[in-house]
Design an enzyme around this catalytic site. Structure first.
Site, PDB file in Angstrom:
ATOM      1  CD  GLU A  28      60.622 -35.464 -71.304  1.00 24.23           C
ATOM      2  OE1 GLU A  28      60.043 -34.519 -70.750  1.00 24.23           O
ATOM      3  OE2 GLU A  28      61.567 -35.308 -72.096  1.00 24.23           O
ATOM      4  CB  CYS A  56      52.825 -33.484 -68.053  1.00 27.91           C
ATOM      5  SG  CYS A  56      53.286 -32.982 -69.723  1.00 27.91           S
TER       6      CYS A  56
HETATM    7  P1  NAD Z   1      52.414 -43.596 -64.610  1.00 28.84           P
HETATM    8  O1  NAD Z   1      53.727 -43.238 -64.031  1.00 28.84           O
HETATM    9  O2  NAD Z   1      51.392 -44.213 -63.728  1.00 28.84           O
HETATM   10  O3  NAD Z   1      52.595 -44.632 -65.826  1.00 28.84           O
HETATM   11  C1  NAD Z   1      53.491 -44.396 -66.889  1.00 28.84           C
HETATM   12  C2  NAD Z   1      54.052 -45.720 -67.384  1.00 28.84           C
HETATM   13  O4  NAD Z   1      54.713 -46.338 -66.303  1.00 28.84           O
HETATM   14  C3  NAD Z   1      52.997 -46.691 -67.906  1.00 28.84           C
HETATM   15  O5  NAD Z   1      53.418 -47.196 -69.155  1.00 28.84           O
HETATM   16  C4  NAD Z   1      52.940 -47.781 -66.841  1.00 28.84           C
HETATM   17  O6  NAD Z   1      52.744 -49.072 -67.373  1.00 28.84           O
HETATM   18  C5  NAD Z   1      54.317 -47.696 -66.203  1.00 28.84           C
HETATM   19  N1  NAD Z   1      54.296 -48.062 -64.785  1.00 28.84           N
HETATM   20  C6  NAD Z   1      53.298 -47.804 -63.880  1.00 28.84           C
HETATM   21  N2  NAD Z   1      53.631 -48.290 -62.672  1.00 28.84           N
HETATM   22  C7  NAD Z   1      54.849 -48.860 -62.806  1.00 28.84           C
HETATM   23  C8  NAD Z   1      55.734 -49.537 -61.914  1.00 28.84           C
HETATM   24  N3  NAD Z   1      55.413 -49.728 -60.630  1.00 28.84           N
HETATM   25  N4  NAD Z   1      56.902 -49.995 -62.408  1.00 28.84           N
HETATM   26  C9  NAD Z   1      57.250 -49.799 -63.689  1.00 28.84           C
HETATM   27  N5  NAD Z   1      56.445 -49.175 -64.581  1.00 28.84           N
HETATM   28  C10 NAD Z   1      55.275 -48.714 -64.159  1.00 28.84           C
HETATM   29  O7  NAD Z   1      51.862 -42.268 -65.310  1.00 28.84           O
HETATM   30  P2  NAD Z   1      50.456 -42.023 -66.005  1.00 28.84           P
HETATM   31  O8  NAD Z   1      49.376 -42.058 -64.972  1.00 28.84           O
HETATM   32  O9  NAD Z   1      50.313 -42.883 -67.208  1.00 28.84           O
HETATM   33  O10 NAD Z   1      50.660 -40.512 -66.514  1.00 28.84           O
HETATM   34  C11 NAD Z   1      50.451 -39.396 -65.696  1.00 28.84           C
HETATM   35  C12 NAD Z   1      51.766 -38.791 -65.236  1.00 28.84           C
HETATM   36  O11 NAD Z   1      52.639 -38.595 -66.339  1.00 28.84           O
HETATM   37  C13 NAD Z   1      51.567 -37.402 -64.634  1.00 28.84           C
HETATM   38  O12 NAD Z   1      52.402 -37.260 -63.519  1.00 28.84           O
HETATM   39  C14 NAD Z   1      52.004 -36.468 -65.746  1.00 28.84           C
HETATM   40  O13 NAD Z   1      52.420 -35.211 -65.300  1.00 28.84           O
HETATM   41  C15 NAD Z   1      53.104 -37.257 -66.380  1.00 28.84           C
HETATM   42  N6  NAD Z   1      53.317 -36.877 -67.771  1.00 28.84           N
HETATM   43  C16 NAD Z   1      54.488 -36.249 -68.103  1.00 28.84           C
HETATM   44  C17 NAD Z   1      54.702 -35.844 -69.403  1.00 28.84           C
HETATM   45  C18 NAD Z   1      55.980 -35.153 -69.801  1.00 28.84           C
HETATM   46  O14 NAD Z   1      56.262 -35.055 -70.986  1.00 28.84           O
HETATM   47  N7  NAD Z   1      56.771 -34.664 -68.867  1.00 28.84           N
HETATM   48  C19 NAD Z   1      53.749 -36.116 -70.384  1.00 28.84           C
HETATM   49  C20 NAD Z   1      52.587 -36.773 -70.015  1.00 28.84           C
HETATM   50  C21 NAD Z   1      52.379 -37.142 -68.698  1.00 28.84           C
END
Ligand code: NAD
Length: 496
Positions: free
Chosen positions: A238, A272
């Site tokens: 997602e 998002c």
């Molecule tokens: P992110 O990708 O930075 O982090 C999400 C998760 O990934 C966190 O739990 C984090 O610990 C983990 N993570 C971060 N870096 C990692 C790595 N190198 N290896 C493994 N895991 C890692 O996202 P965010 O900043 O928390 O959220 C914002 C993003 O999420 C935006 O792009 C937004 O559009 C998207 N989003 C999508 C939805 C959806 O339903 N499609 C909903 C909410 C947010």
């Protein structure tokens, strides 16, 4: 020492050589996974009643503990309005949990399929078993810190799975509280919460799980999918992207601008499916921008001291968005601010809406998801131009069309791709419990919500039951030694 513990320790020892990280959290999650796997195998597919009871336990936890959870989210955001967190994270999660609780009996009904000829004549039957997959890892974001965990959890439990949840480390109070509440209210062999950052998410997604549901950015989504590939674990991603809005010449400009203003006023634009690139007929750009400014300022007459404004989650994200705006301005874009005239300190988490008009194509704001208090307005001459621009970019999570021109609307819907669509509104389709929500291409893959969420988290196993007697094909001359008529019979069956 319990059998469960013994197994967990054996599993831990077995995997020890493969672990890249030795943190306590990683060890904890390995133990939890082993315990869940043992319990899953011992139990077999849970009954409807067991699944409903598990969903109900999560519902009861949320109903009992919504206040401290909302307070924790508020503190993590530096004062997110409790009304918003209650609506988005508590009620949003409850909607999914109750919908799955009330739908799962129907989803689990027998799924017979017709056996094919000539076996059907011989009494053969067939059906599809929707089997649970095991443990589903659910990795969440900070912007909807409870929803991105508990909404997917609803589908994981309805599908008969167990789950390990990993909240975002950017909301540490929420993450810690959720872990404590889960330990107190839920059985960790059914639902467990592990805390930590990328190292824990990396270790979790590298395990031989039943499925992974990851919510987050596209870059991290690729890392998660790479980790999952090592064990061929299926993933639901997602992700986000630059969701376009197409404002038609047939649209009421003030209404469309008002709806964009409301979207950008929601969660500080940190959603998002928020408006990112807004395509407006060239001759209407000034009117649209003026309306957007006015209507945003009506929602938020002031920003820095306004408790209704949701702050950027941290300085890095605030500065990231400011950097996009500054970069676009340096490349010649016009930047309008709403509300006007307030001297918002640069170090305030709460920032006004920055409306960036017609930035250069190479500006960062034209490439990167904004995810904050800014929006791009792009003038267009023909809708074909807009469609070409949308198709030239990575597929977005959402697409919005404002207008009443049916033919044009159909053209936009048929000639573009996106995870989902709302017509004459923004961010409304993700609220549908009954219909799938997810991305496509760069904005993700797979779904939750709707029966599709249940199907995603089960394995569709076809079971064909042939008659118990001898193979009738022998009598029909279809087995060696072949009779003279076999080939002719096969050829005769070829029909258009
Ligand atoms: P992110 O990708 O930075 O982090 C999400 C998760 O990934 C966190 O739990 C984090 O610990 C983990 N993570 C971060 N870096 C990692 C790595 N190198 N290896 C493994 N895991 C890692 O996202 P965010 O900043 O928390 O959220 C914002 C993003 O999420 C935006 O792009 C937004 O559009 C998207 N989003 C999508 C939805 C959806 O339903 N499609 C909903 C909410 C947010």
């Amino acid at each position: 020492m319990s059998a469960l513990r013994l197994l967990a320790e054996r599993e831990l020892a077995r995997r020890g050589g493969q672990m890249e990280h030795g943190s306590d959290e990683v060890q904890h999650l390995t133990t939890v996974l082993a315990q869940q796997q043992e319990a899953f195998l011992a139990e077999g597919p849970p009954s409807v009643e067991v699944r409903q009871a598990r969903l109900q336990r999560v519902i009861d936890m949320l109903v009992a503990c919504h206040e401290p959870l909302v307070a924790a989210i508020g503190a993590d955001f530096g004062n997110r309005h409790p009304g918003y967190s209650t609506m988005n994270d508590v009620l949003g999660s409850l909607a999914s949990l109750k919908f799955t609780r009330d739908s799962v009996a129907q989803w689990m009904e027998p799924d017979p399929r017709p056996a094919y000829a000539p076996w059907d004549q011989m009494g053969a039957t067939a059906h599809v078993q929707h089997q649970p997959k095991g443990t589903v890892a659910i990795i969440g974001t900070w912007n909807a810190p409870v929803y991105t965990l508990l909404a997917p959890l609803a589908y994981a439990l309805a599908a008969g799975n167990r789950a390990v949840l990993k909240p975002s480390e950017l909301v540490p109070r929420t993450a810690q509280l959720l872990a404590e509440l889960a330990a107190e209210h839920l059985d960790p062999t059914e639902v467990a919460v592990v805390t930590g950052g990328p190292e824990v998410a990396g270790a979790l997604s590298s395990q031989p799980l039943g499925h992974i549901i990851f919510t987050g950015g596209t870059t991290v989504g690729k890392i998660i999918m790479t980790n999952a590939a090592k064990n061929l674990v299926p993933v639901t991603l997602e992700l986000g992207g630059k969701s376009p809005s197409v404002v038609s010449r047939s649209a009421d400009l003030a209404i469309a601008a008002g709806k964009v203003a409301v979207a950008k006023a929601t969660n500080g634009g940190q959603l998002c499916v928020n408006a990112d690139l807004v395509h407006v007929p060239r001759e209407h750009v000034d009117t649209f921008v003026a309306e957007l400014k006015t209507q945003f300022a009506q929602l938020f007459p002031t920003v820095a001291d306004n408790p209704d404004v949701v702050a950027a989650i941290n300085d890095r994200h605030r500065d990231r968005v400011q950097g996009y705006v500054d970069d676009a301005a340096a490349r010649g874009a016009r930047v309008e601010v709403s509300p006007e005239g307030e001297q918002v300190p640069a170090d305030s988490g709460r920032q006004p809406l920055r409306i960036v008009v017609d930035p250069a194509p190479e500006a960062a704001i034209m490439q990167e998801e904004i995810f904050g208090s800014a929006v791009v307005v792009l003038p267009y001459d023909t809708v074909e131009e807009v469609i070409a621009d949308i198709n030239a970019r990575p597929a977005p999570l959402a697409l919005y069309y404002f207008g009443t021109d049916e033919q044009e609307k159909q053209l936009v819907l048929e000639r573009t791709r996106s995870g989902g669509v709302t017509v004459n509104g923004l961010m409304l389709h993700p609220g549908m419990s009954e219909a799938p929500f997810g991305g496509v291409g760069a904005s993700g893959m797979g779904h939750y919500n709707g029966r599709e969420g249940f199907l995603e988290l089960t394995h569709a196993r076809t079971v064909f039951e042939a008659p118990a007697g001898a193979d009738p094909r022998h009598d029909w001359g279809m087995l060696p030694p072949f009779g003279e008529q076999f080939h002719a019979g096969m050829v005769a069956a070829i029909t258009p």
